[in-house]
Design a protein around this motif. Structure first.
Motif, PDB file in Angstrom:
ATOM      1  N   GLY A 215      27.230 -27.477  14.090  1.00  0.00           N
ATOM      2  CA  GLY A 215      26.577 -26.229  14.478  1.00  0.00           C
ATOM      3  C   GLY A 215      27.607 -25.146  14.668  1.00  0.00           C
ATOM      4  N   GLY A 216      27.119 -23.950  15.009  1.00  0.00           N
ATOM      5  CA  GLY A 216      28.030 -22.835  15.201  1.00  0.00           C
ATOM      6  C   GLY A 216      27.481 -21.805  16.165  1.00  0.00           C
ATOM      7  N   VAL A 217      28.387 -21.067  16.778  1.00  0.00           N
ATOM      8  CA  VAL A 217      28.035 -19.962  17.673  1.00  0.00           C
ATOM      9  C   VAL A 217      28.747 -18.713  17.159  1.00  0.00           C
ATOM     10  CG1 VAL A 217      28.035 -19.078  20.024  1.00  0.00           C
ATOM     11  CG2 VAL A 217      27.769 -21.535  19.619  1.00  0.00           C
ATOM     12  N   ASP A 218      27.951 -17.751  16.746  1.00  0.00           N
ATOM     13  CA  ASP A 218      28.422 -16.518  16.127  1.00  0.00           C
ATOM     14  C   ASP A 218      28.364 -15.391  17.147  1.00  0.00           C
ATOM     15  OD1 ASP A 218      28.387 -14.028  14.725  1.00  0.00           O
ATOM     16  OD2 ASP A 218      26.316 -14.372  14.069  1.00  0.00           O
ATOM     17  N   TRP A 219      29.513 -14.808  17.435  1.00  0.00           N
ATOM     18  CA  TRP A 219      29.635 -13.732  18.408  1.00  0.00           C
ATOM     19  C   TRP A 219      29.821 -12.444  17.617  1.00  0.00           C
ATOM     20  CZ3 TRP A 219      33.616 -14.487  22.982  1.00  0.00           C
ATOM     21  CH2 TRP A 219      33.703 -13.328  23.756  1.00  0.00           C
ATOM     22  N   GLU A 220      28.726 -11.685  17.429  1.00  0.00           N
ATOM     23  CA  GLU A 220      28.716 -10.383  16.768  1.00  0.00           C
ATOM     24  C   GLU A 220      29.412 -10.397  15.405  1.00  0.00           C
ATOM     25  OE1 GLU A 220      30.531  -8.168  19.918  1.00  0.00           O
ATOM     26  OE2 GLU A 220      32.580  -8.511  19.215  1.00  0.00           O
ATOM     27  N   GLY A 221      29.047 -11.370  14.564  1.00  0.00           N
ATOM     28  CA  GLY A 221      29.684 -11.500  13.264  1.00  0.00           C
ATOM     29  C   GLY A 221      29.460 -10.299  12.356  1.00  0.00           C
ATOM     30  N   THR A 222      30.454 -10.021  11.535  1.00  0.00           N
ATOM     31  CA  THR A 222      30.360  -8.952  10.548  1.00  0.00           C
ATOM     32  C   THR A 222      29.377  -9.343   9.454  1.00  0.00           C
ATOM     33  OG1 THR A 222      32.705  -8.511  10.963  1.00  0.00           O
ATOM     34  CG2 THR A 222      31.712  -7.468   9.031  1.00  0.00           C
ATOM     35  N   LEU A 223      28.532  -8.420   9.048  1.00  0.00           N
ATOM     36  CA  LEU A 223      27.572  -8.671   7.978  1.00  0.00           C
ATOM     37  C   LEU A 223      28.052  -8.046   6.681  1.00  0.00           C
ATOM     38  CD1 LEU A 223      24.809  -9.728   7.007  1.00  0.00           C
ATOM     39  CD2 LEU A 223      23.858  -7.499   7.640  1.00  0.00           C
ATOM     40  N   TRP A 224      28.147  -8.885   5.655  1.00  0.00           N
ATOM     41  CA  TRP A 224      28.414  -8.399   4.300  1.00  0.00           C
ATOM     42  C   TRP A 224      27.221  -8.749   3.419  1.00  0.00           C
ATOM     43  CZ3 TRP A 224      31.972  -4.953   3.470  1.00  0.00           C
ATOM     44  CH2 TRP A 224      33.124  -4.924   4.271  1.00  0.00           C
ATOM     45  N   ARG A 225      26.622  -7.730   2.836  1.00  0.00           N
ATOM     46  CA  ARG A 225      25.525  -7.890   1.879  1.00  0.00           C
ATOM     47  C   ARG A 225      25.819  -7.025   0.658  1.00  0.00           C
ATOM     48  NH1 ARG A 225      19.892  -6.507   3.572  1.00  0.00           N
ATOM     49  NH2 ARG A 225      19.199  -8.223   2.244  1.00  0.00           N
ATOM     50  N   THR A 226      25.545  -7.563  -0.513  1.00  0.00           N
ATOM     51  CA  THR A 226      25.851  -6.830  -1.732  1.00  0.00           C
ATOM     52  C   THR A 226      25.089  -5.520  -1.804  1.00  0.00           C
ATOM     53  OG1 THR A 226      26.178  -8.965  -2.829  1.00  0.00           O
ATOM     54  CG2 THR A 226      25.999  -7.025  -4.237  1.00  0.00           C
ATOM     55  N   LYS A 227      23.822  -5.540  -1.430  1.00  0.00           N
ATOM     56  CA  LYS A 227      23.011  -4.320  -1.471  1.00  0.00           C
ATOM     57  C   LYS A 227      23.060  -3.540  -0.164  1.00  0.00           C
ATOM     58  CE  LYS A 227      19.720  -6.055  -4.924  1.00  0.00           C
ATOM     59  NZ  LYS A 227      18.286  -6.320  -5.225  1.00  0.00           N
ATOM     60  N   GLY A 228      23.828  -3.996   0.797  1.00  0.00           N
ATOM     61  CA  GLY A 228      23.870  -3.368   2.107  1.00  0.00           C
ATOM     62  C   GLY A 228      22.709  -3.868   2.958  1.00  0.00           C
ATOM     63  N   PRO A 229      22.741  -3.539   4.249  1.00  0.00           N
ATOM     64  CA  PRO A 229      23.796  -2.754   4.885  1.00  0.00           C
ATOM     65  C   PRO A 229      25.080  -3.551   5.065  1.00  0.00           C
ATOM     66  CG  PRO A 229      22.253  -3.523   6.544  1.00  0.00           C
ATOM     67  CD  PRO A 229      21.701  -3.938   5.219  1.00  0.00           C
ATOM     68  N   ASN A 230      26.190  -2.831   5.068  1.00  0.00           N
ATOM     69  CA  ASN A 230      27.477  -3.376   5.457  1.00  0.00           C
ATOM     70  C   ASN A 230      28.279  -2.215   6.038  1.00  0.00           C
ATOM     71  OD1 ASN A 230      28.981  -2.059   3.233  1.00  0.00           O
ATOM     72  ND2 ASN A 230      27.902  -3.535   1.922  1.00  0.00           N
ATOM     73  N   LEU A 231      29.464  -2.494   6.521  1.00  0.00           N
ATOM     74  CA  LEU A 231      30.184  -1.440   7.245  1.00  0.00           C
ATOM     75  C   LEU A 231      30.556  -0.254   6.358  1.00  0.00           C
ATOM     76  CD1 LEU A 231      33.487  -1.701   6.598  1.00  0.00           C
ATOM     77  CD2 LEU A 231      33.266  -3.659   8.111  1.00  0.00           C
TER      78      LEU A 231
END
Length: 484
Positions: free
Chosen positions: A251-267
């Protein structure tokens, strides 16, 4: 050993016209370049201050490592590793509240080293070598392993205060990687756009496999549980690992992970509007109201305005420029990572950057690192509602929908923490407006333990409210995920 300056991407074939070094002084929370002092050598080939159960240290071998140094330590938390030179406080500066307690009384073994790599941005230990890692093995082991990648573009010790100390005190073995490249010029690594970030994923996979082997060597049995966790870019790595290598984790615990998406949204979607609109808003007068509306539309919530000046000065500009350089180097031609704080309308200004309008090659570079939501193991995400580095409406809100749309909602929980922001050190500056996320991460982690160990379902996904007139000390002590 490779040269200090990492190789340029062969496909770009250009020299930098402007340096990004000027931004480093303003981005101390994003980038750290200080070296760890070397620990004293011991006649038996180990390093450090002794103590701990060292009987097995001589036979510990990290698979695939080009270099490793094993230390037997009386204390593997930062209560001891700061003085012994087995951590670097600059790596984790600014990530935690000043009042966060430091656990003590955890003797064990630490392994520092690196895997083969051709870049040299990480100067820890004077090695000038990337793909550095740290593995810590407490004498009193609970059977588990926690692995992490670092936030921002920091080095391998960045998680020591926020995550490592606590999980070690609970008996977990702990491993962390520098992700294969570090610092504001991380984008120089790799042969093509997107390669430097893609390497982050490969390095965490590599470290997880190696650490699982080392744990079995040290304790004579495999780990009963392997968990991935991390904040910001480290949280992104958790998501990616559970989507692409679920076989390695429980399992995993994600603390405010960065989102990368090809179509956005991303930073690359929401930072340019901030760079464009914030100066007009800050100046006041005509146009300020419209600029405020543009900021809110870009994802920066009303009520977070008190955080905007600091983030404009320290985070938004340098983040936009170095990540845009990594994924879209041709936008500014021969200039390396743009022009700091350029005015909209000037040539190749990052304030005018429009990701959606960029060529297909740019979107293909993002595709290398994009997330899908198709997690294969249980995941808990924690994100603050006042995060103005990775605004929650453009990040974890979107990722939560991606997970549900992928049919994986049953193995996912999402806690939106009211009053949480991107770095907990800001709680010390705004104690009446913010709450720290570190106790919320710990609540999520223990919920994951119960989910995996006893089959106890975590509380339903929800917004965790900020208590009225909450005392800062109380907020640092606990963050209940259930309704009270």
């Amino acid at each position: 050993m490779p040269a200090i300056d990492p190789p340029r991407r062969a496909s770009r074939g250009r020299l930098p016209a402007r340096s990004v070094r000027g931004a480093l002084a303003l981005s101390a929370l994003l980038v750290t370049l200080a070296a760890v002092p070397a620990a004293a050598g011991q006649p038996d080939g180990t390093r450090g201050g002794g103590a701990g159960d060292c009987a097995s240290s001589g036979r510990l071998k990290v698979p695939g490592a080009e270099r490793q140094e094993v230390s037997c330590l009386a204390e593997v938390t930062t209560a001891g590793t700061v003085a012994s030179g087995h951590t670097d406080p600059a790596d984790w500066a600014g990530l935690t509240p000043a009042g966060l307690a430091t656990p003590r009384g955890v003797p064990g073994i630490q392994i520092d080293g690196y895997f083969p790599d051709s870049s040299a941005t990480n100067t820890n230990h004077g090695w000038q070598h990337d793909a550095q890692f740290v593995i810590r093995l407490p004498d009193r082991w609970n059977g588990g392993l926690v692995v992490a990648g670092t936030p921002g573009v920091r080095e391998q010790y960045a998680n020591d205060r926020a995550i490592g100390d606590w999980v070690l005190s609970r008996g977990y073995a702990f491993a962390s990687t520098d992700k294969g490249n570090t610092g504001a010029a991380f984008h120089r690594d790799g042969a093509a756009p997107g390669d430097a970030i893609a390497e982050w994923n490969e390095r965490l996979t590599q470290l997880t496999r190696a650490a699982r082997t080392v744990v079995a060597q040290r304790y004579h049995r495999p780990a009963t549980r392997t968990l991935a966790t991390g904040m910001s870019n480290g949280g992104y790595l958790v998501r990616w690992q559970l989507e692409n290598h679920p076989e390695l984790y429980d399992g995993g615990v994600d603390w405010e992970g960065t989102l990368w998406r090809t179509k956005g949204p991303n930073l690359l979607d929401f930072l340019p509007p901030a760079l464009r609109a914030y100066p007009t808003y800050a100046a006041g007068g005509e146009g300020a109201g419209e600029a405020h509306e543009e900021m809110v539309a870009a994802g920066f919530p009303a009520g977070s305005e008190f955080l905007w000046p600091y983030h404009h000065q320290v985070y938004w500009d340098v983040t936009q420029r170095i990540y845009r350089e990594e994924l879209d180097p041709d936008y500014d031609g021969a200039t390396e990572a743009g022009t700091p704080f350029c005015a909209p309308g000037t040539p190749a200004c990052d304030a005018d950057y429009a990701y959606a309008a960029r060529p297909r090659e740019v979107h293909e570079a993002v595709r290398k690192i994009a997330l899908t939501g198709r997690i294969g193991k249980p995941l808990i995400t924690v994100h603050g509602t006042l995060d103005v580095q990775l605004p929650i409406s453009k990040d974890s809100d979107v990722y939560a929908k991606m997970v549900r749309d992928a049919g994986r909602g049953g193995m996912f929980r999402y806690y939106r923490v009211e009053g949480g922001t991107h770095v907990d050190s800001l709680v010390d500056t705004f104690p009446d407006a913010l709450r720290p996320l570190v106790p919320c991460h710990r609540s999520a982690f223990t919920a994951m333990e119960s989910w995996l160990g006893r089959g106890k379902q975590p509380p339903p996904s929800r917004t965790v409210p900020l208590p009225d007139a909450a005392d800062p000390a109380a907020l640092l002590a606990r963050c209940p995920l259930t309704k009270e």
